[in-house]
Design a protein around this motif. Structure first.
Motif: not given
Ligand code: GLC
Length: 463
Positions: A52-65
């Motif tokens: 069991f693991g956590m995936f995190i999608h985080f990048g400059s795109y996160s600002h736009l939502g």
């Protein structure tokens, strides 16, 4: 990818291009136990047991939502995207300890975060010269492109490892910002400017990967963006081919032999160390170690339009258990907002997992898939030395749970949440008939544990 209709359509196309849907074309009738089907390389032991693991999608795109494919789905020019999306991105409230604590409390044993997604923006202070914005003057990365100063990946790695959580990085092979490439809406997502640009890009990509290895020493490298076709020699649309994937894998392993790498160095060709179905649960165990990655709400990167569309804890928990019962790992994604905060919907699901795992984790960690060739009507099965776990989704109305027999001698049967109280059982017609309480101990997934001698098996003695 985001859930927009455009990106969904194109992904289907991509899967077809890469022969992706054939991924599950495995025989379903014969269902060898994992031990018979494949052996797990020693470097992957910890990963295989973690489950069991956590995936995190985080990048400059996160600002736009609007999801991590925003530059593509929104039809942005590189310039506009850089100035309107990447420049204002400021993860000022990103808190590595909070994230690592969320993963720990949910019962996760490893974490994979996007170091660079398809948008090309590096989440570390990359010094590789060709990764700049379109002016050519400013490096396209978190430190140089925003006012944010901490080394976000280093902070997260430290907080994870403090808590015994292994740290992994996602890296996209295709790069929609890099000067060598342009977005391609018709064929394979990105087009190379020339074959010499391809050669230079691959060299630069390896320089970035070397930085990641040197600075963060990841336990897992998780690739993506490898979809284009696979001709014998590279072309401008199909510019990343099998020999590139093989070369990339060999190159990484020569630098870090115990690194675990997913198959998407070039998928569906048996490369890398594990298979990775996406948002799918294969109907039976696969032919090698595998991990499915899953969103909570149809979005990888933060997508404000999906904030009211989270799946239920029950649905995800049952999916998780199903994956483990088929001998897979489960990589559950969160997409933090641009400021680095985690959405309430994600926190709610993580805490639902945590509540369940704190009581039932023993039925997950270190288990292999079910020893049975068919799945019971009431739920799923996992096993490890000395224990067979019946994960019950549908609690028996008649107060008797019928668990198919293994060959091992049974020592005792009990509810996993009440280990001190043995449950009475009889053996009839190839099954244990276990008398259980009238009410399910857990509303989503209850677990009955059968203590046995040895590793549960259905194989004939000596076979
Ligand atoms: C897809 C998407 C990507 C996402 C990945 C996770 O390949 O393109 O955005 O990161 O799925 O597996």
């Amino acid at each position: 990818m985001s859930s927009s209709p455009l990106s969904r359509r194109t992904l289907v196309k991509a899967a077809t291009l890469a022969g992706g849907t054939a991924a599950f074309g495995l025989p379903q009738i014969v269902r060898p136990t994992p031990a018979e089907a494949y052996s797990v390389p020693s470097k992957m032991r910890w990963w295989y047991q973690a489950r069991f693991g956590m995936f995190i999608h985080f990048g400059s795109y996160s600002h736009l939502g609007n999801g991590e494919w925003a530059i593509y789905t929104g039809g942005w020019s590189k310039d506009d995207y850089q100035t309107q999306v990447s420049a204002p991105f400021d993860p000022a409230r990103f808190d590595a300890a909070t994230l690592a604590e969320l993963a720990l409390a949910a019962g996760m044993k490893y974490l994979v975060i996007t170091a660079k997604h398809h948008e090309g923006y590096a989440m570390w202070d990359s010094d590789v010269a060709s990764f700049t914005d379109t002016t050519g003057a400013t490096p396209y990365n978190l430190r140089d492109y925003s006012g944010y100063r901490p080394d976000l990946l280093a902070d997260l790695k430290r907080e994870c490892e403090r808590r015994g959580i292994a740290f992994g990085l996602y890296y996209s092979i295709l790069d929609w910002n890099h000067s060598s490439q342009t977005v391609d809406y018709d064929a394979t997502f990105s087009t190379m400017a020339s074959l010499s640009a391809r050669t230079a890009y691959i060299a630069a990509m390896k320089e970035q990967l070397q930085e990641l290895l040197d600075r963060y020493d990841p336990a897992v490298m998780w690739f993506d963006g490898d979809w284009c076709g696979n001709p014998a020699t590279p072309a401008l649309d199909d510019w990343w081919i099998e020999s590139d994937g093989q070369d990339l894998y060999d190159w990484l392993i020569s630098r870090k032999p115990d690194l675990i790498v997913n198959e998407r160095v070039k998928r569906d060709l048996g490369l890398g160390d594990f298979r990775c179905p996406e948002e799918k649960v294969p109907p039976a165990p696969l032919d090698r170690p595998w991990e499915t990655c899953v969103t909570m709400n149809g979005a990888w990167g933060y997508d404000r339009s999906r904030e009211n569309s989270y799946r239920s804890v029950r649905d995800l928990l049952r999916e998780f258990v199903t994956v483990v019962s088929r001998d897979g790992n489960y990589l559950l994604n969160i997409g933090p907002r641009g400021d680095g905060t985690v959405t309430a919907g994600s926190v709610n699901i993580l805490s639902g997992f945590g509540a369940w795992m704190s009581t039932y984790g023993d039925s997950i960690y270190g288990t292999t898939g079910s020893p049975f060739t068919t799945e019971p009507e009431w739920g799923k099965v996992t096993a490890k030395r000395g224990k067979l776990f019946a994960h019950v989704f549908t609690w028996p109305a008649d107060g008797v749970l019928r668990i198919p027999r293994v060959r091992n001698a049974v020592r005792r049967v009990h509810l996993l949440n009440a280990p001190a109280t043995p449950l009475p059982y009889t053996v009839r017609g190839g099954a244990l008939h276990v008398t259980v309480p009238a009410t399910a101990p857990h509303a989503d997934v209850s677990v009955v544990c059968v203590d046995v001698l040895g590793t549960p098996t259905t194989a004939p003695a000596g076979g």
